[in-house]
Design an enzyme around this catalytic site. Structure first.
Site, PDB file in Angstrom:
ATOM      1  N   HIS A  12       0.689  -1.066   0.259  1.00  0.00           N
ATOM      2  CA  HIS A  12       0.026   0.206   0.308  1.00  0.00           C
ATOM      3  C   HIS A  12       1.164   1.426   0.164  1.00  0.00           C
ATOM      4  O   HIS A  12       0.831   2.249   0.763  1.00  0.00           O
ATOM      5  CB  HIS A  12      -1.495  -0.431   0.927  1.00  0.00           C
ATOM      6  CG  HIS A  12      -0.510   0.054   2.544  1.00  0.00           C
ATOM      7  ND1 HIS A  12      -1.275  -0.508   3.633  1.00  0.00           N
ATOM      8  CD2 HIS A  12       0.976   0.455   2.840  1.00  0.00           C
ATOM      9  CE1 HIS A  12      -0.310  -0.527   4.895  1.00  0.00           C
ATOM     10  NE2 HIS A  12       0.978  -0.055   4.362  1.00  0.00           N
ATOM     11  N   HIS A  59      -2.011   4.049   9.723  1.00  0.00           N
ATOM     12  CA  HIS A  59      -0.812   4.760   9.755  1.00  0.00           C
ATOM     13  C   HIS A  59      -0.883   5.681  11.095  1.00  0.00           C
ATOM     14  O   HIS A  59      -0.068   7.452  10.956  1.00  0.00           O
ATOM     15  CB  HIS A  59       0.055   5.791   8.725  1.00  0.00           C
ATOM     16  CG  HIS A  59       0.221   4.177   8.206  1.00  0.00           C
ATOM     17  ND1 HIS A  59      -0.799   3.220   7.412  1.00  0.00           N
ATOM     18  CD2 HIS A  59       1.312   3.392   8.101  1.00  0.00           C
ATOM     19  CE1 HIS A  59      -0.166   2.640   6.218  1.00  0.00           C
ATOM     20  NE2 HIS A  59       1.200   2.604   6.661  1.00  0.00           N
ATOM     21  N   HIS A 193       9.701  -3.526   3.825  1.00  0.00           N
ATOM     22  CA  HIS A 193      11.106  -2.388   3.761  1.00  0.00           C
ATOM     23  C   HIS A 193      11.198  -2.262   5.014  1.00  0.00           C
ATOM     24  O   HIS A 193      10.287  -2.512   6.108  1.00  0.00           O
ATOM     25  CB  HIS A 193       9.875  -1.132   3.148  1.00  0.00           C
ATOM     26  CG  HIS A 193       8.342  -1.139   3.804  1.00  0.00           C
ATOM     27  ND1 HIS A 193       7.434  -2.353   3.927  1.00  0.00           N
ATOM     28  CD2 HIS A 193       7.348   0.076   4.018  1.00  0.00           C
ATOM     29  CE1 HIS A 193       6.541  -1.750   4.243  1.00  0.00           C
ATOM     30  NE2 HIS A 193       6.374  -0.691   4.339  1.00  0.00           N
ATOM     31  N   GLU A 240       4.350  -4.669   8.400  1.00  0.00           N
ATOM     32  CA  GLU A 240       2.337  -5.895   7.420  1.00  0.00           C
ATOM     33  C   GLU A 240       2.047  -6.291   7.073  1.00  0.00           C
ATOM     34  O   GLU A 240       1.197  -7.142   7.365  1.00  0.00           O
ATOM     35  CB  GLU A 240       1.973  -4.255   6.598  1.00  0.00           C
ATOM     36  CG  GLU A 240       2.838  -2.818   7.535  1.00  0.00           C
ATOM     37  CD  GLU A 240       2.666  -1.283   6.340  1.00  0.00           C
ATOM     38  OE1 GLU A 240       2.667  -0.903   6.980  1.00  0.00           O
ATOM     39  OE2 GLU A 240       2.876  -2.299   4.936  1.00  0.00           O
TER      40      GLU A 240
HETATM   41  C1  DHB Z   1       6.254   4.138   2.842  1.00  0.00           C
HETATM   42  C2  DHB Z   1       5.132   4.046   3.956  1.00  0.00           C
HETATM   43  C3  DHB Z   1       4.055   2.642   4.203  1.00  0.00           C
HETATM   44  O1  DHB Z   1       3.165   2.546   4.972  1.00  0.00           O
HETATM   45  C4  DHB Z   1       4.684   1.654   3.422  1.00  0.00           C
HETATM   46  O2  DHB Z   1       3.230   0.456   3.763  1.00  0.00           O
HETATM   47  C5  DHB Z   1       5.599   1.328   2.762  1.00  0.00           C
HETATM   48  C6  DHB Z   1       5.924   3.081   2.122  1.00  0.00           C
HETATM   49  C7  DHB Z   1       6.597   5.190   3.029  1.00  0.00           C
HETATM   50  O3  DHB Z   1       6.664   6.168   3.342  1.00  0.00           O
HETATM   51  O4  DHB Z   1       7.388   5.794   1.873  1.00  0.00           O
HETATM   52 FE    FE Z   2       2.340   1.436   5.277  1.00  0.00          FE
END
Ligand code: DHB
Ligand code: FE
Length: 291
Positions: A12, A59, A193, A240
């Site tokens: 997402h 978030h 990530h 996540e």
């Molecule tokens: C970012 C934020 C998110 O919530 C995610 O799932 C992936 C990347 C970001 O800020 O880059």
């Molecule tokens: Fe996220």
């Protein structure tokens, strides 16, 4: 009766939403990302789900650190779009399904899952970016949405196994709703990530691809991955991915993979997506195609 016919897993990443909203989808950096999602959009257009249960995380937009529900079920008639700092995304307000959501709450709570009932909530990129990659840029979203927000932001997050088992209870809850509806469940977030700290930018494509394989072929194995292992191997925010296991748990034992996409680079995440049809729905679709 209502039935969960399929699940979609998808990242997402907020930059995907920003690229779409700001007309950058055709730029060389973003083109492969949106091209990759074309198959998912086609599938949604063909199948036309009536309801989407979207498992996602907020978030720190709808919730702050005063109240942190582990599993929050969105029971409101509609869900406005959060302002995450640049104004709300220019996407349609999300229409809910309060009666069905209340039924899910009843069934899940009686089944020993302590859902928090949310009657007023804004939704952030965690929910709207999956809608965008699945449905594009319509004037109104083509189905009703029941949001299920999972806390994966503030320690402790629920385990993948707990999410998987909640998915099984969601299947049972949907099947006891007495209305013929095609329901699709989304598991969102990830893939690998890390967005802050010395390891910011970490991506582990092997981990991500193994996870996609596991969803198709051996989800029980994935339920053994502990929270700290996601974070160690695939970055802090890879936690996540436990939400994808809720989606997988809601599909039953046998599934057929009909779509998969994986791409790096796209902002700071390993961007992945998968659509798994339940065996029953897959046979039904094959039968219809042959007739
Ligand atoms: C970012 C934020 C998110 O919530 C995610 O799932 C992936 C990347 C970001 O800020 O880059
Ligand atoms: Fe996220």
């Amino acid at each position: 009766m209502a039935k969960i016919i399929a699940g979609m897993g998808t990242s997402h990443t907020p930059a995907i939403g920003a690229a779409l909203d700001n007309g950058k989808a055709d730029e060389p950096y973003w083109k492969p990302v949106f091209a990759g999602y074309e198959g998912a959009k086609r599938w949604m257009e063909e199948v036309k789900p009536d309801v989407a249960i979207i498992v996602y995380n907020d978030h720190v937009n709808a919730f702050d650190f005063k109240i942190i529900p582990t599993f929050a079920l969105g029971c409101a008639p509609e869900f406005p779009i959060s302002d995450e700092g640049w104004g709300p995304r220019p996407v349609p307000v999300v229409q809910g399904y309060p009666e069905m959501a209340a039924h899910l709450a009843q069934s899940l709570i009686i089944d020993d899952f302590d859902m928090t009932i949310i009657n007023e909530m804004e939704v952030d990129h965690g929910l709207t970016v999956p809608l965008s990659v699945a449905f594009g840029q319509p004037k109104t979203w083509p189905c009703r949405v029941i949001p299920l927000a999972v806390n994966v932001v503030q320690y402790p997050a629920p385990s993948g196994k707990r999410c998987y088992n909640l998915g099984k209870a969601i299947k049972k809850a949907v099947e006891s709703w007495d209305e013929d509806l095609k329901v699709v469940i989304f598991g969102t977030g990830g893939m690998s990530h890390q967005i802050q700290g010395p390891r910011a930018g970490l991506i582990n494509s092997k981990f991500d691809k193994d996870f996609l394989d596991g969803l198709s072929q051996d989800p029980e194995r994935l339920t053994q991955i502990q929270g700290l292992e996601y974070m160690r191997d695939a970055g802090n925010e890879a936690i996540e991915l436990v939400m994808w296991l809720m989606m997988r748990g809601a599909l039953g034992d046998e599934v057929d993979e009909v779509f998969r996409f994986y791409h790096v680079p796209a902002s700071s995440t390993g961007v992945g997506s998968i659509i798994l049809e339940t065996r029953e729905f897959h046979e039904h679709r094959k039968g219809k195609a042959a007739a």
